[in-house]
Scaffold this motif. Sequence first.
Motif, PDB file in Angstrom:
ATOM      1  N   TRP A 129      13.239 -12.203 -18.041  1.00  0.00           N
ATOM      2  CA  TRP A 129      12.818 -13.089 -17.013  1.00  0.00           C
ATOM      3  C   TRP A 129      12.372 -11.953 -15.834  1.00  0.00           C
ATOM      4  CZ3 TRP A 129      17.335 -16.906 -15.358  1.00  0.00           C
ATOM      5  CH2 TRP A 129      17.410 -17.802 -16.353  1.00  0.00           C
TER       6      TRP A 129
ATOM      7  N   ARG B 204      10.878 -16.034 -12.606  1.00  0.00           N
ATOM      8  CA  ARG B 204       9.683 -16.390 -13.441  1.00  0.00           C
ATOM      9  C   ARG B 204      10.271 -16.346 -14.984  1.00  0.00           C
ATOM     10  NH1 ARG B 204       5.321 -13.907 -12.119  1.00  0.00           N
ATOM     11  NH2 ARG B 204       4.870 -15.393 -10.464  1.00  0.00           N
TER      12      ARG B 204
ATOM     13  N   ASP C 276       7.987 -18.383 -20.293  1.00  0.00           N
ATOM     14  CA  ASP C 276       6.725 -19.459 -20.359  1.00  0.00           C
ATOM     15  C   ASP C 276       6.114 -19.574 -19.052  1.00  0.00           C
ATOM     16  OD1 ASP C 276       8.435 -20.932 -18.599  1.00  0.00           O
ATOM     17  OD2 ASP C 276       8.634 -22.669 -20.322  1.00  0.00           O
TER      18      ASP C 276
ATOM     19  N   THR D 296       7.280 -20.655 -16.141  1.00  0.00           N
ATOM     20  CA  THR D 296       8.025 -21.503 -15.321  1.00  0.00           C
ATOM     21  C   THR D 296       8.781 -20.712 -14.100  1.00  0.00           C
ATOM     22  OG1 THR D 296       8.490 -23.175 -17.106  1.00  0.00           O
ATOM     23  CG2 THR D 296       9.823 -23.287 -14.996  1.00  0.00           C
ATOM     24  N   GLU D 297       8.557 -21.431 -12.771  1.00  0.00           N
ATOM     25  CA  GLU D 297       9.298 -20.564 -11.750  1.00  0.00           C
ATOM     26  C   GLU D 297      10.605 -21.275 -11.494  1.00  0.00           C
ATOM     27  OE1 GLU D 297       6.931 -19.093  -8.376  1.00  0.00           O
ATOM     28  OE2 GLU D 297       5.530 -18.165  -9.894  1.00  0.00           O
ATOM     29  N   THR D 298      11.772 -20.469 -11.326  1.00  0.00           N
ATOM     30  CA  THR D 298      12.973 -21.520 -10.989  1.00  0.00           C
ATOM     31  C   THR D 298      13.858 -20.545 -10.207  1.00  0.00           C
ATOM     32  OG1 THR D 298      14.946 -22.831 -11.852  1.00  0.00           O
ATOM     33  CG2 THR D 298      14.123 -20.875 -13.294  1.00  0.00           C
TER      34      THR D 298
END
Length: 187
Positions: free
Chosen positions: A14, A36, A39, A41-43
């Motif tokens: 990550w 990030r 894949d 995706t930001e979370t």
Amino acid sequence: MTDEDADTHEDLAWETLDEEVAYACPGFEIVHQDVRLPDGTETDFDYLHDEPAVVVLPFTPDGDVVVVEEWRQAVERVNRGLPAGGVEQADADVAATAHRELEEETGYVADEVEELGAFEAANGVTDAVHHYFVARGCEPTGEQELDFNESIQVDTTTLAELKAGIRDGDVPDARTALAVTYYELFG
């Protein structure tokens, strides 16, 4: 690890975009990160930051194990387990921490301590690392100096009784179970 494994592991990483301490109190911090995923995706992700600690499996000259009975507020009961505590800046190294924590919590002083290993306590939610030690020649010749928020009684037991308590669920403390199991397997 092969080059292919390293590539696979790199693909799992990550990326930390931002980080801040969301909450701090004596003993630990909660760290909030924006991340990030592989894949794209930001979370966000939160974890408990805790300083390194030691866990001591102390043996008396007669082969008994020194244990502590300590109130644990998070589970609202007395926990039977091994002496443990955090590394402090004044400690020369983790072996010095093991000597200090053993004496402070129990009043026992060890002739020698030997590191068994270092393990991540619960690396899905915390960065805590616990250094496990076996202490030998422990005698009650020191001063018990409890922190203001420690409620501890000291006892001794046999290793067989401690193992039975772990097996039967009477000693649910994971640090104690890991120390005893590791000692039995590799110590």
